[in-house]
Write a protein that holds these residues in place. Structure first.
Motif, PDB file in Angstrom:
ATOM      1  N   ALA A 321      80.478  44.413  54.323  1.00  0.00           N
ATOM      2  CA  ALA A 321      80.264  42.964  54.371  1.00  0.00           C
ATOM      3  C   ALA A 321      79.472  42.572  55.607  1.00  0.00           C
ATOM      4  O   ALA A 321      78.635  41.661  55.561  1.00  0.00           O
ATOM      5  N   CYS A 322      79.716  43.238  56.715  1.00  0.00           N
ATOM      6  CA  CYS A 322      78.967  42.979  57.949  1.00  0.00           C
ATOM      7  C   CYS A 322      77.494  43.304  57.740  1.00  0.00           C
ATOM      8  O   CYS A 322      76.607  42.533  58.119  1.00  0.00           O
ATOM      9  N   PHE A 323      77.222  44.432  57.103  1.00  0.00           N
ATOM     10  CA  PHE A 323      75.850  44.862  56.841  1.00  0.00           C
ATOM     11  C   PHE A 323      75.127  43.860  55.948  1.00  0.00           C
ATOM     12  O   PHE A 323      74.016  43.416  56.255  1.00  0.00           O
ATOM     13  N   VAL A 324      75.748  43.470  54.834  1.00  0.00           N
ATOM     14  CA  VAL A 324      75.128  42.525  53.909  1.00  0.00           C
ATOM     15  C   VAL A 324      74.945  41.165  54.577  1.00  0.00           C
ATOM     16  O   VAL A 324      73.903  40.510  54.436  1.00  0.00           O
ATOM     17  N   GLY A 325      75.957  40.726  55.333  1.00  0.00           N
ATOM     18  CA  GLY A 325      75.864  39.438  56.018  1.00  0.00           C
ATOM     19  C   GLY A 325      74.706  39.384  56.990  1.00  0.00           C
ATOM     20  O   GLY A 325      74.013  38.366  57.096  1.00  0.00           O
ATOM     21  N   PHE A 326      74.484  40.479  57.695  1.00  0.00           N
ATOM     22  CA  PHE A 326      73.351  40.485  58.625  1.00  0.00           C
ATOM     23  C   PHE A 326      72.034  40.400  57.861  1.00  0.00           C
ATOM     24  O   PHE A 326      71.120  39.670  58.263  1.00  0.00           O
ATOM     25  N   GLU A 386      82.780  48.781  47.869  1.00  0.00           N
ATOM     26  CA  GLU A 386      83.747  47.847  48.441  1.00  0.00           C
ATOM     27  C   GLU A 386      83.278  47.393  49.824  1.00  0.00           C
ATOM     28  O   GLU A 386      82.546  48.098  50.523  1.00  0.00           O
ATOM     29  N   SER A 387      83.723  46.202  50.227  1.00  0.00           N
ATOM     30  CA  SER A 387      83.267  45.650  51.508  1.00  0.00           C
ATOM     31  C   SER A 387      83.701  46.493  52.691  1.00  0.00           C
ATOM     32  O   SER A 387      83.071  46.482  53.738  1.00  0.00           O
ATOM     33  N   SER A 388      84.783  47.245  52.521  1.00  0.00           N
ATOM     34  CA  SER A 388      85.302  48.045  53.638  1.00  0.00           C
ATOM     35  C   SER A 388      84.647  49.417  53.747  1.00  0.00           C
ATOM     36  O   SER A 388      84.909  50.154  54.698  1.00  0.00           O
ATOM     37  N   VAL A 389      83.790  49.742  52.789  1.00  0.00           N
ATOM     38  CA  VAL A 389      83.194  51.085  52.751  1.00  0.00           C
ATOM     39  C   VAL A 389      81.976  51.155  53.655  1.00  0.00           C
ATOM     40  O   VAL A 389      81.106  50.282  53.630  1.00  0.00           O
ATOM     41  N   THR A 390      81.905  52.213  54.457  1.00  0.00           N
ATOM     42  CA  THR A 390      80.815  52.404  55.418  1.00  0.00           C
ATOM     43  C   THR A 390      79.753  53.372  54.924  1.00  0.00           C
ATOM     44  O   THR A 390      78.551  53.136  55.080  1.00  0.00           O
ATOM     45  N   VAL A 391      80.186  54.482  54.310  1.00  0.00           N
ATOM     46  CA  VAL A 391      79.294  55.614  54.071  1.00  0.00           C
ATOM     47  C   VAL A 391      78.120  55.260  53.164  1.00  0.00           C
ATOM     48  O   VAL A 391      77.000  55.745  53.366  1.00  0.00           O
ATOM     49  N   THR A 392      78.325  54.381  52.159  1.00  0.00           N
ATOM     50  CA  THR A 392      77.227  54.089  51.234  1.00  0.00           C
ATOM     51  C   THR A 392      76.122  53.257  51.872  1.00  0.00           C
ATOM     52  O   THR A 392      75.041  53.128  51.288  1.00  0.00           O
ATOM     53  N   ILE A 393      76.356  52.700  53.047  1.00  0.00           N
ATOM     54  CA  ILE A 393      75.298  51.947  53.720  1.00  0.00           C
ATOM     55  C   ILE A 393      74.097  52.842  53.989  1.00  0.00           C
ATOM     56  O   ILE A 393      72.946  52.435  53.817  1.00  0.00           O
TER      57      ILE A 393
END
Length: 426
Positions: A321-326, A386-393
């Motif tokens: 969610a942080c990534f998408v929000g930015f 999911e919003s909590s997932v990091t690796v797929t970024i």
């Protein structure tokens, strides 16, 4: 609505805005920073702060497009049936030299690629189709085929005339712009100042990257990610220490950051939990809240506020969610502050690579990978989004836009994607 949800909605006064409406509110407060002059080779990656017009024609003279001879086309009209027209060579013009003679009828000049075509000449013939001879100490060039006026000459002002638009204000300067500016002698460039962006993570659970894992703790991955994202958007990130879940401490730290820097981006503490301090902070009387809920997944709790004339953007603590929000809010604001002519990421039409069946009342921005196949662009949703997932970024080069009215999308459907910065990885 449950009693708990009613209490949360009342407490936080959350009214969801559409993404475009939230973006408009935020961008309206993004103050363009002051221009500054930098040397040409320090301007790459910056945004022009002024329109630039061509100070002279380009090219600035009639230029030979090849090695050969400059002459008058009419002198070759009698070439036919193998007959040769001989012209006296009266000048030799290397690249960078100024012609010393005016070409008259029966005359020619040896000329190199890029050299200035002499006055009087109206065509250039390539060296390979000519022959030469020496007679009484004079050099003559022989031509067997009639030539047309204008052949192999790049005329003065072909690309740009004096005063033509060269580069517009807000243009991102890259290699092509550098080449154009250099060609016109622009050695000092007016660009907008890069915004200094403070990055603050909140959460008692956070560990620094170098610290060993502890029970119940997680490493702060959002701050390093935001540092890179801010830099990619042209800003100057300033990393501040993480803040534990303490409202007084958060108020003090955020105010200090707003006083010192152009923009403050926080991550975490914007949900509706008991320890979500940013949600409390932006509802204080000294803060003008722009929005604190957006009709989007992930990152619906993304929040923006104005304090003392400075912008505060509070992103979710969940990495996805942080990534998408930015990408939707932070990047465009950083670019807008630099006067970017196109602050938002580009949207493309693509085909969906595999079925997507998640249904939501909000617009969903799905991390995905682009693949070019059979001349078309395909977007494959991440297996775990999911919003909590990091690796797929790390594997995502676009966001698939899934409108709220969709009840699932089938593979092959035409979709809208937001192209993320960088090359296509698929």
């Amino acid at each position: 609505m449950s009693d708990e949800k009613e209490w949360q909605e009342t407490k936080f006064q959350r009214k969801a805005l559409q993404v475009t409406d939230a973006q408009a509110r935020l961008m309206a407060q993004a103050k363009r920073l002051e221009p500054q002059s930098v040397p040409l080779m320090e301007s790459c990656g910056r945004y022009l702060a002024e329109d630039i017009n061509a100070p002279h024609p380009f090219p600035a003279f009639n230029r030979s497009a090849m090695d050969g001879y400059a002459l008058i086309a009419a002198d070759t009209a009698e070439c036919s049936g193998g007959s040769v027209v001989w012209l006296e060579v009266i000048d030799n013009i290397p690249c960078g030299a100024v012609p010393s003679q005016v070409i008259g009828s029966g005359q020619a000049a040896r000329i190199m690629t890029g050299a200035q075509v002499p006055e009087g000449a109206d065509t250039v013939i390539m060296l390979e189709v000519t022959e030469t001879r020496q007679t009484d100490g004079l050099t003559y060039v022989g031509i067997r085929k009639p030539q047309k006026s204008g052949n192999s000459i790049t005329p003065l002002g072909l690309e740009l005339r004096q005063g033509d638009d060269l580069l517009p204000k807000g243009r991102l300067i890259s290699a092509g712009e550098i080449a154009v500016l250099a060609a016109f002698g622009v050695h000092s460039v007016q660009v907008y100042r890069r915004p200094k962006v403070a990055i603050v993570a909140t959460g008692t659970e956070l560990l620094e990257v170098h610290e060993p894992l502890q029970p119940g703790k997680i490493r702060n991955s959002n701050s390093p990610m935001l540092e890179v994202l801010v830099r990619e958007a042209g800003g100057e990130p300033v990393m501040l220490d993480a803040i534990v879940d303490d409202l007084e401490l958060a108020r003090s730290r955020v105010q200090m950051a707003l006083d010192a820097y152009d923009l403050v981006i926080t991550t975490g503490g914007v949900s509706v939990g008991d320890y979500d301090i940013m949600g409390d902070l932006v509802r204080e009387h000294s803060v003008e809240m722009l929005f604190n809920k957006v009709s989007m997944r992930p990152g619906s709790v993304t929040t923006a506020a104005l304090r003392g004339g400075k912008l505060l953007l509070a992103l979710s603590g969940n990495p996805g969610a942080c990534f998408v929000g930015f990408q939707l809010f932070g990047g465009p604001v950083v670019k807008e502050m630099q006067g970017a002519e196109q602050p938002y990421l580009p949207q493309w039409t693509a085909r969906l690579g595999s079925d997507y069946n998640k249904v939501n009342n909000y617009t969903r921005f799905v991390r995905a990978k682009l693949v070019i196949k059979d001349g078309s662009v395909w977007a494959f949703p991440a297996d775990i989004d999911e919003s909590s997932v990091t690796v797929t970024i790390k594997d995502s080069d676009c966001l698939i836009v899934v409108p709220p009215e969709e009840k699932g999308l089938a593979a092959g459907a035409r979709i809208q994607v937001i192209k993320l910065p960088g090359e296509i990885r698929g």
